[in-house]
Design a protein around this motif. Structure first.
Motif, PDB file in Angstrom:
ATOM      1  N   ASP A  30       9.841   4.696 -94.069  1.00  0.00           N
ATOM      2  CA  ASP A  30      10.749   4.588 -92.932  1.00  0.00           C
ATOM      3  C   ASP A  30      10.462   5.747 -91.983  1.00  0.00           C
ATOM      4  OD1 ASP A  30      11.819   2.457 -94.260  1.00  0.00           O
ATOM      5  OD2 ASP A  30      13.717   3.416 -94.749  1.00  0.00           O
ATOM      6  N   ILE A  49      12.264   2.579 -87.904  1.00  0.00           N
ATOM      7  CA  ILE A  49      11.357   1.459 -88.161  1.00  0.00           C
ATOM      8  C   ILE A  49      10.921   1.460 -89.613  1.00  0.00           C
ATOM      9  CG2 ILE A  49       9.149   0.430 -87.501  1.00  0.00           C
ATOM     10  CD1 ILE A  49       9.597   1.835 -84.739  1.00  0.00           C
ATOM     11  N   LYS A  50      11.041   0.288 -90.238  1.00  0.00           N
ATOM     12  CA  LYS A  50      10.579   0.106 -91.615  1.00  0.00           C
ATOM     13  C   LYS A  50       9.112  -0.313 -91.574  1.00  0.00           C
ATOM     14  CE  LYS A  50      14.927  -0.867 -93.787  1.00  0.00           C
ATOM     15  NZ  LYS A  50      14.942   0.383 -94.519  1.00  0.00           N
ATOM     16  N   THR A  51       8.324   0.339 -92.401  1.00  0.00           N
ATOM     17  CA  THR A  51       6.911  -0.002 -92.491  1.00  0.00           C
ATOM     18  C   THR A  51       6.557  -0.229 -93.955  1.00  0.00           C
ATOM     19  OG1 THR A  51       6.094   2.268 -92.714  1.00  0.00           O
ATOM     20  CG2 THR A  51       6.446   1.452 -90.472  1.00  0.00           C
ATOM     21  N   GLN A  52       5.396  -0.805 -94.161  1.00  0.00           N
ATOM     22  CA  GLN A  52       4.978  -1.158 -95.511  1.00  0.00           C
ATOM     23  C   GLN A  52       3.465  -1.058 -95.620  1.00  0.00           C
ATOM     24  OE1 GLN A  52       5.167  -5.337 -97.685  1.00  0.00           O
ATOM     25  NE2 GLN A  52       7.152  -4.587 -97.070  1.00  0.00           N
ATOM     26  N   LEU A  76       1.320   6.522 -87.675  1.00  0.00           N
ATOM     27  CA  LEU A  76       1.050   5.327 -88.466  1.00  0.00           C
ATOM     28  C   LEU A  76       0.397   4.298 -87.560  1.00  0.00           C
ATOM     29  CD1 LEU A  76       4.469   4.971 -90.349  1.00  0.00           C
ATOM     30  CD2 LEU A  76       2.411   6.178 -91.106  1.00  0.00           C
ATOM     31  N   GLY A  78      -1.083   0.295 -87.505  1.00  0.00           N
ATOM     32  CA  GLY A  78      -1.015  -0.933 -88.270  1.00  0.00           C
ATOM     33  C   GLY A  78      -0.845  -2.135 -87.379  1.00  0.00           C
ATOM     34  N   LEU A  80       1.958  -5.653 -86.569  1.00  0.00           N
ATOM     35  CA  LEU A  80       3.266  -6.259 -86.744  1.00  0.00           C
ATOM     36  C   LEU A  80       3.099  -7.552 -87.528  1.00  0.00           C
ATOM     37  CD1 LEU A  80       6.249  -5.925 -85.998  1.00  0.00           C
ATOM     38  CD2 LEU A  80       5.792  -7.324 -83.973  1.00  0.00           C
ATOM     39  N   TYR A  98       8.038  -6.462 -89.837  1.00  0.00           N
ATOM     40  CA  TYR A  98       7.791  -5.104 -90.283  1.00  0.00           C
ATOM     41  C   TYR A  98       6.409  -4.695 -89.802  1.00  0.00           C
ATOM     42  CZ  TYR A  98       4.945  -7.338 -93.866  1.00  0.00           C
ATOM     43  OH  TYR A  98       3.994  -8.098 -94.511  1.00  0.00           O
ATOM     44  N   VAL A  99       6.149  -3.406 -89.831  1.00  0.00           N
ATOM     45  CA  VAL A  99       4.836  -2.885 -89.472  1.00  0.00           C
ATOM     46  C   VAL A  99       4.057  -2.679 -90.768  1.00  0.00           C
ATOM     47  CG1 VAL A  99       3.569  -0.976 -88.421  1.00  0.00           C
ATOM     48  CG2 VAL A  99       5.684  -1.810 -87.367  1.00  0.00           C
ATOM     49  N   PHE A 100       2.899  -3.329 -90.855  1.00  0.00           N
ATOM     50  CA  PHE A 100       2.009  -3.189 -92.004  1.00  0.00           C
ATOM     51  C   PHE A 100       1.029  -2.062 -91.686  1.00  0.00           C
ATOM     52  CE2 PHE A 100      -1.806  -4.204 -94.441  1.00  0.00           C
ATOM     53  CZ  PHE A 100      -1.275  -4.369 -95.693  1.00  0.00           C
ATOM     54  N   ILE A 101       1.050  -1.002 -92.480  1.00  0.00           N
ATOM     55  CA  ILE A 101       0.269   0.205 -92.209  1.00  0.00           C
ATOM     56  C   ILE A 101      -1.190   0.027 -92.618  1.00  0.00           C
ATOM     57  CG2 ILE A 101       0.023   2.667 -92.675  1.00  0.00           C
ATOM     58  CD1 ILE A 101       2.991   2.663 -93.449  1.00  0.00           C
TER      59      ILE A 101
END
Length: 135
Positions: A30, A49-52, A76, A78, A80, A98-101
């Motif tokens: 986060d 923002i939550k990222t993964q 970061l 990545g 969306l 979510y945002v994929f890193i």
């Protein structure tokens, strides 16, 4: 066309790591990012923002996720992503983004006593076809 997201901000909590059934890992990060504009009071509000990210099964380490923690200033990069899942509580479909890193850059540690030479910048190994996990 490109789907590219670049975020620079501070982590709001330590990364959370989940082990997947296949031995890969899901990492949730986060980040608080300031808006590029000011509000009526002349201050910049923030977006949370939550990222993964995913770490391949058998990876020797968690890469940059072993070195970042709450309060660190990071970049970061990545893409969306959108997903749909069924709520365990209601049985209804839920839609999420979510945002994929793809990569992590460290700019400053929350520990102001830590020399800049100790800040680690790494790129995480990404599993291309990984399926996100949501609560």
């Amino acid at each position: 066309m490109r789907n590219l997201v670049t975020l620079t901000g501070r982590l709001t909590k330590d990364p959370v790591v989940f082990e997947n059934a296949d031995g890969s890992k899901t990492v949730m990060v986060d980040i608080a990012v300031q808006n590029s504009f000011t509000n009526k009071e002349g201050k910049r509000d923030s977006q949370f923002i939550k990222t993964q990210a995913f770490v391949k099964a058998g990876a020797k380490s968690l890469g940059p996720y072993e070195h970042i923690k709450k309060g660190d200033l990071v970049g970061l990069n990545g893409e969306l992503r959108s997903t749909q899942y069924v709520s365990k509580e209601t049985g209804e479909p839920v839609y999420a983004q979510y945002v994929f890193i793809n990569s992590v850059d460290m700019y400053a540690s929350a520990d102001h006593n830590k020399p800049a030479t100790e800040i680690v910048a790494e790129t995480v190994e990404i599993v291309e076809d990984a399926v996100p996990q949501f609560d």
